[in-house]
Design a protein around this motif. Structure first.
Motif, PDB file in Angstrom:
ATOM      1  N   ILE A 128       0.845  -1.440  -0.312  1.00  0.00           N
ATOM      2  CA  ILE A 128       0.377  -0.271  -0.439  1.00  0.00           C
ATOM      3  C   ILE A 128       0.736   1.124   0.171  1.00  0.00           C
ATOM      4  CG2 ILE A 128      -1.761   1.528   1.406  1.00  0.00           C
ATOM      5  CD1 ILE A 128      -2.760  -1.242   2.236  1.00  0.00           C
ATOM      6  N   TYR A 129       1.536   1.449   0.847  1.00  0.00           N
ATOM      7  CA  TYR A 129       2.831   2.299   0.905  1.00  0.00           C
ATOM      8  C   TYR A 129       3.143   2.249  -0.512  1.00  0.00           C
ATOM      9  CZ  TYR A 129       6.713   5.079   2.179  1.00  0.00           C
ATOM     10  OH  TYR A 129       7.699   5.990   2.344  1.00  0.00           O
ATOM     11  N   ARG A 130       3.913   1.592  -0.882  1.00  0.00           N
ATOM     12  CA  ARG A 130       4.787   1.241  -1.563  1.00  0.00           C
ATOM     13  C   ARG A 130       3.667   2.197  -3.774  1.00  0.00           C
ATOM     14  NH1 ARG A 130       8.577  -2.119  -0.481  1.00  0.00           N
ATOM     15  NH2 ARG A 130      10.358  -0.579  -0.367  1.00  0.00           N
ATOM     16  N   GLN A 131       2.838   1.357  -3.715  1.00  0.00           N
ATOM     17  CA  GLN A 131       1.929   2.336  -4.465  1.00  0.00           C
ATOM     18  C   GLN A 131       1.141   3.208  -4.128  1.00  0.00           C
ATOM     19  OE1 GLN A 131      -2.757   0.158  -5.370  1.00  0.00           O
ATOM     20  NE2 GLN A 131      -2.776   1.193  -3.207  1.00  0.00           N
ATOM     21  N   MET A 132       1.384   4.200  -3.555  1.00  0.00           N
ATOM     22  CA  MET A 132       0.864   5.732  -2.200  1.00  0.00           C
ATOM     23  C   MET A 132       2.268   6.120  -3.591  1.00  0.00           C
ATOM     24  SD  MET A 132       2.486   7.942  -1.028  1.00  0.00           S
ATOM     25  CE  MET A 132       3.085   7.639  -0.313  1.00  0.00           C
ATOM     26  N   LEU A 133       3.708   5.493  -3.254  1.00  0.00           N
ATOM     27  CA  LEU A 133       4.129   6.319  -4.028  1.00  0.00           C
ATOM     28  C   LEU A 133       4.643   6.296  -5.413  1.00  0.00           C
ATOM     29  CD1 LEU A 133       7.460   4.742  -2.451  1.00  0.00           C
ATOM     30  CD2 LEU A 133       6.238   7.166  -1.957  1.00  0.00           C
ATOM     31  N   PHE A 134       3.785   5.328  -6.315  1.00  0.00           N
ATOM     32  CA  PHE A 134       3.554   5.221  -7.642  1.00  0.00           C
ATOM     33  C   PHE A 134       2.356   5.898  -8.036  1.00  0.00           C
ATOM     34  CE2 PHE A 134       5.174   0.945  -6.619  1.00  0.00           C
ATOM     35  CZ  PHE A 134       7.149   1.171  -6.718  1.00  0.00           C
ATOM     36  N   LYS A 177       0.943  -5.609  -6.865  1.00  0.00           N
ATOM     37  CA  LYS A 177       0.019  -5.253  -7.534  1.00  0.00           C
ATOM     38  C   LYS A 177      -0.356  -4.420  -7.080  1.00  0.00           C
ATOM     39  CE  LYS A 177      -1.183  -9.782 -10.104  1.00  0.00           C
ATOM     40  NZ  LYS A 177      -2.104 -10.966 -10.172  1.00  0.00           N
ATOM     41  N   SER A 178      -1.609  -3.618  -7.706  1.00  0.00           N
ATOM     42  CA  SER A 178      -2.093  -2.058  -7.660  1.00  0.00           C
ATOM     43  C   SER A 178      -3.766  -2.838  -6.932  1.00  0.00           C
ATOM     44  CB  SER A 178      -1.927  -1.584  -8.371  1.00  0.00           C
ATOM     45  OG  SER A 178      -3.204  -2.123  -9.411  1.00  0.00           O
ATOM     46  N   ASP A 179      -4.251  -1.667  -6.241  1.00  0.00           N
ATOM     47  CA  ASP A 179      -5.365  -2.605  -5.406  1.00  0.00           C
ATOM     48  C   ASP A 179      -6.162  -2.743  -6.588  1.00  0.00           C
ATOM     49  OD1 ASP A 179      -4.779  -1.092  -3.061  1.00  0.00           O
ATOM     50  OD2 ASP A 179      -5.873   0.390  -3.486  1.00  0.00           O
ATOM     51  N   GLU A 180      -5.842  -2.606  -7.877  1.00  0.00           N
ATOM     52  CA  GLU A 180      -7.089  -3.105  -9.373  1.00  0.00           C
ATOM     53  C   GLU A 180      -6.413  -4.095 -10.056  1.00  0.00           C
ATOM     54  OE1 GLU A 180      -7.648   0.876  -8.173  1.00  0.00           O
ATOM     55  OE2 GLU A 180      -5.510   0.291  -8.705  1.00  0.00           O
ATOM     56  N   GLY A 181      -5.042  -4.206  -9.390  1.00  0.00           N
ATOM     57  CA  GLY A 181      -4.363  -5.856 -10.361  1.00  0.00           C
ATOM     58  C   GLY A 181      -3.721  -6.012 -11.229  1.00  0.00           C
ATOM     59  N   VAL A 182      -3.059  -4.481 -10.935  1.00  0.00           N
ATOM     60  CA  VAL A 182      -2.302  -4.026 -12.251  1.00  0.00           C
ATOM     61  C   VAL A 182      -0.696  -4.100 -11.487  1.00  0.00           C
ATOM     62  CG1 VAL A 182      -1.191  -2.955 -13.610  1.00  0.00           C
ATOM     63  CG2 VAL A 182      -3.905  -2.218 -13.395  1.00  0.00           C
ATOM     64  N   LEU A 183       0.320  -5.696 -12.091  1.00  0.00           N
ATOM     65  CA  LEU A 183       1.467  -5.635 -12.115  1.00  0.00           C
ATOM     66  C   LEU A 183       1.687  -4.301 -11.619  1.00  0.00           C
ATOM     67  CD1 LEU A 183       2.589  -8.221 -13.733  1.00  0.00           C
ATOM     68  CD2 LEU A 183       2.863  -8.231 -10.813  1.00  0.00           C
ATOM     69  N   PHE A 184       2.855  -3.634 -10.870  1.00  0.00           N
ATOM     70  CA  PHE A 184       3.190  -2.287 -10.819  1.00  0.00           C
ATOM     71  C   PHE A 184       4.294  -1.967 -11.262  1.00  0.00           C
ATOM     72  CE2 PHE A 184       3.297  -2.562  -5.292  1.00  0.00           C
ATOM     73  CZ  PHE A 184       2.123  -1.663  -5.316  1.00  0.00           C
ATOM     74  N   PRO A 185       5.227  -2.966 -12.121  1.00  0.00           N
ATOM     75  CA  PRO A 185       5.980  -2.471 -13.475  1.00  0.00           C
ATOM     76  C   PRO A 185       4.631  -1.728 -14.323  1.00  0.00           C
ATOM     77  CG  PRO A 185       7.152  -4.066 -12.399  1.00  0.00           C
ATOM     78  CD  PRO A 185       5.465  -4.490 -11.564  1.00  0.00           C
ATOM     79  N   GLU A 186       4.073  -2.131 -14.868  1.00  0.00           N
ATOM     80  CA  GLU A 186       3.370  -1.965 -15.631  1.00  0.00           C
ATOM     81  C   GLU A 186       2.335  -0.685 -15.457  1.00  0.00           C
ATOM     82  OE1 GLU A 186      -0.960  -3.963 -17.902  1.00  0.00           O
ATOM     83  OE2 GLU A 186       0.165  -5.241 -16.594  1.00  0.00           O
ATOM     84  N   LEU A 187       1.870  -0.865 -14.203  1.00  0.00           N
ATOM     85  CA  LEU A 187       1.002   0.356 -13.474  1.00  0.00           C
ATOM     86  C   LEU A 187       2.612   2.092 -13.552  1.00  0.00           C
ATOM     87  CD1 LEU A 187      -0.757   2.650 -11.891  1.00  0.00           C
ATOM     88  CD2 LEU A 187       0.462   1.588 -10.089  1.00  0.00           C
TER      89      LEU A 187
END
Length: 370
Positions: free
Chosen positions: A65-71, A93-103
């Protein structure tokens, strides 16, 4: 002999023209004017200790969750060309199920990864160290590329201690040769290598001693990269900010520190490499921004893009917002994060007008007058 044959015979001769072009294009994207890298590659234990210091429970989900905020902080893409990820984060993955590199790619931010393993001490060097992980690097790079990474970052830490003769010549050679070997392995697998010779700010050494050691270390690095056949246009640098040791009694202005960093780069940094993203190394945001800003004002017609690749300078103020709250303050953290990135971006263009960045007495006087 034709120009084209000379190019193929230099660094990267083991790569195809398409591979060299892909590496060069990615390196140039990483070195865009006014943009830098967010370094969020701390391992679970390191980021966990930061969480626990402000009363946040350390878990994989909290880290996600923390890293998602940074992205995803609104507007962060205006100041970021890339993000350095821990291998754990690379597969989350993000909350929406997207891998972070793709996001990240969808927002114009290049995803990278930290591939080195643990540090260990070189016997007979009074404490000098090297990083582990080269033997299995090629296999892991293949996995990272498949997961979406386009660059990597390997840190080789060194400490200046003149009383112990550190860093020793052995440690400098071992670390810089390891960086060169890492770089060519990465390029062979399609990753742009960031080489990071990290000389700690701890110690009592003067600015002049720091300049001398940094030139010696970086000169060894670039010679090793050339000797190994690294394609220099497809690689970038993440250096420490050249400065006196924290306990040095001498004082230096921020302009003197900025000029010292340009001196080191002009002496040894290859013009083929598109840029350097400086690490913060325990400096505050104000200190790091002031020094980066001074470098960009002093660089004149030097060809490189000089920007940031910061972790603690950006993240510690965010975590301070969580003290006494018991949970991540994501909305407030995202807002402050983008404000910090704007400061970093201005410093990367020599346009930051804040105070700070000197060392010692002159730094204290500057802060008192601010």
């Amino acid at each position: 002999m034709s120009v084209s044959s000379l190019i193929v015979g230099g660094g990267g001769s083991h790569l195809t023209a398409a591979q060299r072009m892909a590496l060069k294009t990615t390196a140039e994207q990483m070195c865009q004017s006014g943009k830098g890298l967010t370094a969020c590659d701390e391992g679970p234990a390191t980021i966990g200790s930061r969480f626990e210091a402000v009363g946040i429970t350390n878990s994989e989900e909290t880290r996600r969750i923390y890293r998602q905020m940074l992205f995803t902080a609104p507007g962060c893409e205006n100041y970021l060309s890339g993000a350095i990820l821990d291998p754990e984060t690379l597969y989350q993955k993000s909350d929406e199920g997207v891998l972070f590199p793709e996001l990240l790619k969808s927002r114009g931010i290049l995803p990278g990864v930290k591939p080195h393993l643990k540090i260990y001490e070189l016997p007979g060097t009074n404490g000098d160290t090297v990083m582990q992980g080269l033997d299995s690097l090629s296999v892991r790079c293949k996995e990272y590329v498949a997961a979406g990474a386009v660059f990597a970052k390997w840190r080789s830490p060194l400490v200046i201690d003149t009383s112990k003769g550190c860093p020793t010549d052995l440690a400098i050679r071992a670390n810089m040769h390891d960086l060169a070997r890492y770089a060519i392995i990465c390029q062979s697998e399609g990753l742009v290598p960031i080489v990071e010779p990290d000389i700690s700010l701890s110690g009592t050494h003067t600015l002049e001693e720091s300049i001398s050691i940094n030139i010696k270390v970086q000169a060894e690095l670039y010679k090793s990269m050339i000797d190994h056949g690294v394609y220099m246009e497809g690689s970038t640098l993440k250096p420490n900010i050249v400065n006196a040791g924290r306990d040095c009694p001498s004082s230096y202005t921020v302009d003197e520190i900025g000029s010292a960093n340009i001196r080191v780069l002009r002496d040894v940094f290859p013009v083929a490499m598109p840029g350097a993203n400086f690490l913060s190394g325990g400096q505050s945001l104000t200190e790091a921004a002031g020094r980066l800003n001074a470098m960009n004002k002093a660089k004149g017609n030097s060809p490189w893009n000089l920007s940031f690749s910061w972790s603690q300078a950006l993240q510690l103020p965010l975590l301070d917002l969580c003290k006494g709250k018991g949970e991540l303050q994501l909305e407030d953290m995202a807002k402050l994060y983008v404000e910090e990135l704007e400061i970093a971006s201005k410093a990367a263009k020599g346009e930051w007008e804040g105070e700070g960045g000197g060392h010692g007495t002159k730094r204290k006087l500057a802060n008192m007058s601010a």
